[in-house]
Write a protein that holds these residues in place. Structure first.
Motif, PDB file in Angstrom:
ATOM      1  N   ALA A 142       0.843  -1.246  -0.063  1.00 12.33           N
ATOM      2  CA  ALA A 142       0.402   0.172  -0.204  1.00 12.33           C
ATOM      3  C   ALA A 142       0.693   1.068   0.362  1.00 12.33           C
ATOM      4  O   ALA A 142       1.632   1.205   0.546  1.00 12.33           O
ATOM      5  CB  ALA A 142      -0.936  -0.101   1.140  1.00 12.33           C
ATOM      6  N   ASP A 200      -4.570   1.692  -2.108  1.00 18.40           N
ATOM      7  CA  ASP A 200      -3.676   0.720  -3.128  1.00 18.40           C
ATOM      8  C   ASP A 200      -4.907   1.042  -4.254  1.00 18.40           C
ATOM      9  O   ASP A 200      -5.882   1.450  -4.299  1.00 18.40           O
ATOM     10  CB  ASP A 200      -3.340  -0.565  -2.486  1.00 18.40           C
ATOM     11  CG  ASP A 200      -4.438  -1.462  -2.639  1.00 18.40           C
ATOM     12  OD1 ASP A 200      -5.917  -1.478  -2.713  1.00 18.40           O
ATOM     13  OD2 ASP A 200      -4.447  -2.849  -2.610  1.00 18.40           O
ATOM     14  N   SER A 240       4.999   3.527  -0.894  1.00 13.16           N
ATOM     15  CA  SER A 240       4.738   2.727  -0.976  1.00 13.16           C
ATOM     16  C   SER A 240       5.641   1.042  -0.197  1.00 13.16           C
ATOM     17  O   SER A 240       6.540   1.405   0.049  1.00 13.16           O
ATOM     18  CB  SER A 240       4.684   1.962  -2.391  1.00 13.16           C
ATOM     19  OG  SER A 240       3.577   3.515  -3.381  1.00 13.16           O
ATOM     20  N   VAL A 287       2.147   1.582  -5.388  1.00 11.38           N
ATOM     21  CA  VAL A 287       1.308   0.665  -5.552  1.00 11.38           C
ATOM     22  C   VAL A 287       0.364   1.246  -6.531  1.00 11.38           C
ATOM     23  O   VAL A 287      -0.393   0.243  -7.042  1.00 11.38           O
ATOM     24  CB  VAL A 287       1.337   0.201  -4.551  1.00 11.38           C
ATOM     25  CG1 VAL A 287       2.066  -1.233  -4.677  1.00 11.38           C
ATOM     26  CG2 VAL A 287       0.889   0.882  -3.540  1.00 11.38           C
TER      27      VAL A 287
END
Length: 175
Positions: A3, A30, A52, A83
């Motif tokens: 994420a 995400d 991320s 991401v």
């Protein structure tokens, strides 16, 4: 779970097994959506907004109708490539910042070694010793194995004569 960390939304200090632990809530996302993630103590300093990461060993809990994530003290965090973000995002509720102006009349910064195993603060680590036995769990460790955390207080006298006591957390000292 991979994420992107969007922004910090809340910060607090809570007692865990009689040890003060800092928590910070981050909004993460995400491509499938976004939620909140609570990180503990030194994990807070291991992430940056806009970057991320891969988070493993997370747990979930409900906050109203929203499922949020919580790390443990042992949750590994590894940087990864971008991401991405979901097609639409909501604005997270952010605790308001407040600017304080005045003269600093007092400062106290405390550095405390904490056991890597049980996270207990240590009161009596001998400066010249190469080992120390944890005051809570009793494990004998090299002195340099202990993690140092910082906390403190800043006393500010405002222009209108009010005296404010501001708490400094470990992440506030480093950011």
């Amino acid at each position: 779970m991979e994420a992107q960390v969007l922004q910090a939304t809340a910060n607090r200090v809570v007692p865990v097994n009689s040890v003060a632990s800092e928590l910070r809530v981050f909004e993460i996302c995400d491509p499938t959506g976004q939620t909140a993630l609570t990180l503990w103590d030194r994990q807070i300093l291991s992430v940056q907004e806009g970057k991320s990461y891969c988070f493993t060993a997370l747990s979930t809990r409900k906050e109203g109708d929203r499922t949020v994530l919580t790390s443990s003290l042992q949750t590994p965090i590894t940087a990864v490539g971008d991401v991405g973000q979901p097609p639409s995002m909501r604005m997270p509720a952010v605790a308001g910042d407040q600017t304080v102006r005045g003269q600093v009349t007092g400062v106290q910064i405390v550095v405390k070694p904490r056991c890597r195993r049980c996270h207990a603060g240590q009161e009596s680590v001998a400066a010249r010793s190469t080992t120390h036995r944890c005051e809570r769990c009793g494990i004998l460790q090299h002195t340099n194995a202990y993690v140092f955390t910082y906390s403190g207080v800043v006393i500010v006298a405002t222009r209108n004569g009010e005296e404010l006591s501001l708490t400094l957390t470990n992440s506030a000292v480093f950011n």
